[in-house]
Design an enzyme around this catalytic site. Structure first.
Site, PDB file in Angstrom:
ATOM      1  NE  ARG A 268      -1.057  -0.048   4.831  1.00  0.00           N
ATOM      2  CZ  ARG A 268      -0.159   0.491   5.629  1.00  0.00           C
ATOM      3  NH1 ARG A 268       0.436   1.631   5.313  1.00  0.00           N
ATOM      4  NH2 ARG A 268       0.163  -0.085   6.763  1.00  0.00           N
ATOM      5  CG  HIS A 272      -3.747   0.790   8.769  1.00  0.00           C
ATOM      6  ND1 HIS A 272      -3.954  -0.504   8.346  1.00  0.00           N
ATOM      7  CD2 HIS A 272      -4.722   1.057   9.671  1.00  0.00           C
ATOM      8  CE1 HIS A 272      -5.010  -0.995   8.969  1.00  0.00           C
ATOM      9  NE2 HIS A 272      -5.494  -0.081   9.774  1.00  0.00           N
ATOM     10  CE1 TYR A 281       3.763   1.277   8.424  1.00  0.00           C
ATOM     11  CE2 TYR A 281       3.002   2.889  10.022  1.00  0.00           C
ATOM     12  CZ  TYR A 281       2.776   2.123   8.896  1.00  0.00           C
ATOM     13  OH  TYR A 281       1.586   2.209   8.238  1.00  0.00           O
TER      14      TYR A 281
HETATM   15  C1  LIG Z   1     -10.422  -8.380  15.430  1.00  0.00           C
HETATM   16  C2  LIG Z   1      -9.616  -7.125  15.262  1.00  0.00           C
HETATM   17  N1  LIG Z   1      -8.493  -6.948  15.983  1.00  0.00           N
HETATM   18  C3  LIG Z   1      -7.761  -5.821  15.828  1.00  0.00           C
HETATM   19  C4  LIG Z   1      -8.160  -4.854  14.951  1.00  0.00           C
HETATM   20  C5  LIG Z   1      -7.347  -3.581  14.804  1.00  0.00           C
HETATM   21  N2  LIG Z   1      -6.767  -3.573  13.458  1.00  0.00           N
HETATM   22  C6  LIG Z   1      -7.296  -2.818  12.485  1.00  0.00           C
HETATM   23  S1  LIG Z   1      -6.483  -3.010  11.048  1.00  0.00           S
HETATM   24  C7  LIG Z   1      -5.352  -4.047  11.733  1.00  0.00           C
HETATM   25  C8  LIG Z   1      -4.221  -4.625  10.909  1.00  0.00           C
HETATM   26  C9  LIG Z   1      -4.718  -5.348   9.704  1.00  0.00           C
HETATM   27  O1  LIG Z   1      -3.654  -5.743   8.900  1.00  0.00           O
HETATM   28  P1  LIG Z   1      -3.868  -6.681   7.670  1.00  0.00           P
HETATM   29  O2  LIG Z   1      -4.746  -7.832   8.018  1.00  0.00           O
HETATM   30  O3  LIG Z   1      -2.521  -6.999   7.125  1.00  0.00           O
HETATM   31  O4  LIG Z   1      -4.704  -5.814   6.631  1.00  0.00           O
HETATM   32  P2  LIG Z   1      -4.352  -4.415   5.987  1.00  0.00           P
HETATM   33  O5  LIG Z   1      -4.968  -3.370   6.877  1.00  0.00           O
HETATM   34  O6  LIG Z   1      -2.858  -4.301   5.907  1.00  0.00           O
HETATM   35  O7  LIG Z   1      -4.996  -4.439   4.654  1.00  0.00           O
HETATM   36  C10 LIG Z   1      -5.652  -4.266  13.072  1.00  0.00           C
HETATM   37  C11 LIG Z   1      -4.860  -5.143  13.966  1.00  0.00           C
HETATM   38  C12 LIG Z   1      -9.342  -5.067  14.226  1.00  0.00           C
HETATM   39  N3  LIG Z   1      -9.802  -4.180  13.340  1.00  0.00           N
HETATM   40  N4  LIG Z   1     -10.053  -6.208  14.391  1.00  0.00           N
END
Ligand SMILES: Cc1ncc(C[n+]2csc(CCOP(=O)(O)OP(=O)(O)O)c2C)c(N)n1
Length: 379
Positions: A268, A272, A281
């Protein structure tokens, strides 16, 4: 990695394999045999949908910055994921996560729904039934067991020819839901395609802290099916692999698994979310390196060089996309939302606690008037 796999029965790679790729970074074909069998019109449509995704994304970020919308998860740089939707039949089901909204646009869903969703307006999560698309969740990985359950339900109903494609990020693979969803799919032989968009960060957590395995794709073997590691900045590789996975989900040949775990290695380019500062980071040099792999430019070069696209066609795509996005913003901003609507459509009957909250909200509105609730999006 320890490099001691020879002691054990099942070898796992210490390093990622070469990712499946059709176009190199300059838009040259490097695997003729994997070129998708698309008409010129279908190639242009893929390009147009990727441009629409970027425009919708950029507009969403801009609205947030102006205080006209809430936060959103940008897919800037990840637009090749759009090709997964192009590989689906209309009757197949799409279960995206919050960052893969380009697939929804590619299915013909009006960008108005995305703007409504980002503005926190409830109708944004009511995707019309004809699109066979589930509204994206905010909790990560929860959609994976849902997608498997839907696929199993389809089998029970005797739907022979329907695949269920589910998107998630690399961070989602650390959640129990990921393992439960994939394990069940393998055990019950559901028509499932799982797509991990490995953009190499879960917010600020790098992939190296997410898992001890070299790739996500190799985890498929533990669930009894096949995994494939793909250059996720190459829309044609994404298309070809997904098309094959969808075909297998519907009618696997002897020796093929019905389920596939596809890992798209991508990046990306934005934060985020609009609340994130990725400079904390990631280095500027790293971002710049990935900018060279821009999936839209890569496809554009290929289409121009093969005579499928020219300036005139690009201009008309851009004009159409601009009009569509402009109209969608107007429609989303015009929709008035009653605050009580946040209590609708979750439970058939409100739980006592939600009833109490709804009553409190009504009392506060009565006491202070509607202006007290008109805070806009001033953050
Ligand atoms: C069950 C849950 N735990 C924690 C979060 C907080 N959270 C939001 S986005 C994220 C990281 C997601 O990373 P990834 O799965 O790699 O997807 P990306 O956002 O990089 O597309 C987290 C931990 C959440 N939304 N849902």
């Amino acid at each position: 990695m320890s490099g001691k796999h020879e002691l054990f029965q099942y070898p796992a790679p210490d390093d990622p394999p070469d990712a499946v790729r059709v176009l190199d970074e300059n838009g040259n074909v490097v695997a003729d045999e994997l070129l998708p069998n698309l008409t010129d019109e279908e190639f242009r449509k893929l390009y147009a949908d990727m441009r629409l995704t970027r425009r919708t994304d950029r507009r969403g970020v801009s609205l947030q910055r102006q205080g006209r919308s809430g936060t959103l998860a940008s897919c800037y740089g990840q637009e090749a994921h759009v090709a997964t939707a192009h590989a689906l039949a209309e009757t197949d089901w799409l279960i995206p996560c919050y960052r893969e909204f380009g697939t929804m646009l590619a299915r013909g869903i009006d960008p108005k729904y995305l703007f409504l969703h980002w503005m926190g307006k409830e109708p944004g999560d009511h995707i019309p039934a004809e699109y066979n698309t589930v509204a994206p969740p905010t909790p990560i990985a929860t959609q994976i067991p849902h997608a498997t359950g839907m696929a199993m339900a389809a089998q029970l109903l005797g739907w022979e020819d329907t695949a269920f494609l589910c998107h998630f990020g690399d961070g989602a693979t650390s959640e129990g839901d990921f393992h439960e969803g994939l394990n069940f799919a393998g055990a019950f032989d559901t028509p499932s395609v799982f797509v991990c968009n490995n953009n190499q960060y879960a917010i600020s957590v790098p992939f190296s802290r997410q898992t001890g395995s070299a790739t996500v794709a190799q985890k498929a073997i533990a669930y009894g099916f096949d995994g494939v590691y793909v250059d996720g900045m190459d829309p044609l590789a994404v298309y070809t692999v997904t098309e094959e996975a969808v075909r297998r989900a519907k009618s696997p040949r002897e020796g093929e698994s019905r389920q596939t775990l596809i890992e798209l290695l991508l990046y990306r380019l934005g934060g985020h979310s609009t609340s994130d500062d990725p400079t904390k980071y990631r280095s500027a040099a790293e971002v710049e390196q990935w900018e060279q792999k821009d999936p839209i430019r890569r496809l554009e070069v290929f289409l121009r060089e093969t005579g499928r696209l020219d300036d005139e066609a690009i201009e008309s795509i851009e004009n159409a996309n601009e009009a569509l996005v402009d109209d969608a913003v107007v429609a989303a901003e015009a929709l008035h939302q009653e605050p009580e609507s946040m209590f609708e459509h979750v439970f058939h009957e409100l739980t006592p606690e939600l009833r109490r909250q709804a009553d409190e909200l009504a009392a506060l509105r009565e006491q202070y008037g509607d202006e007290a609730f008109d805070v806009g999006w001033r953050f």
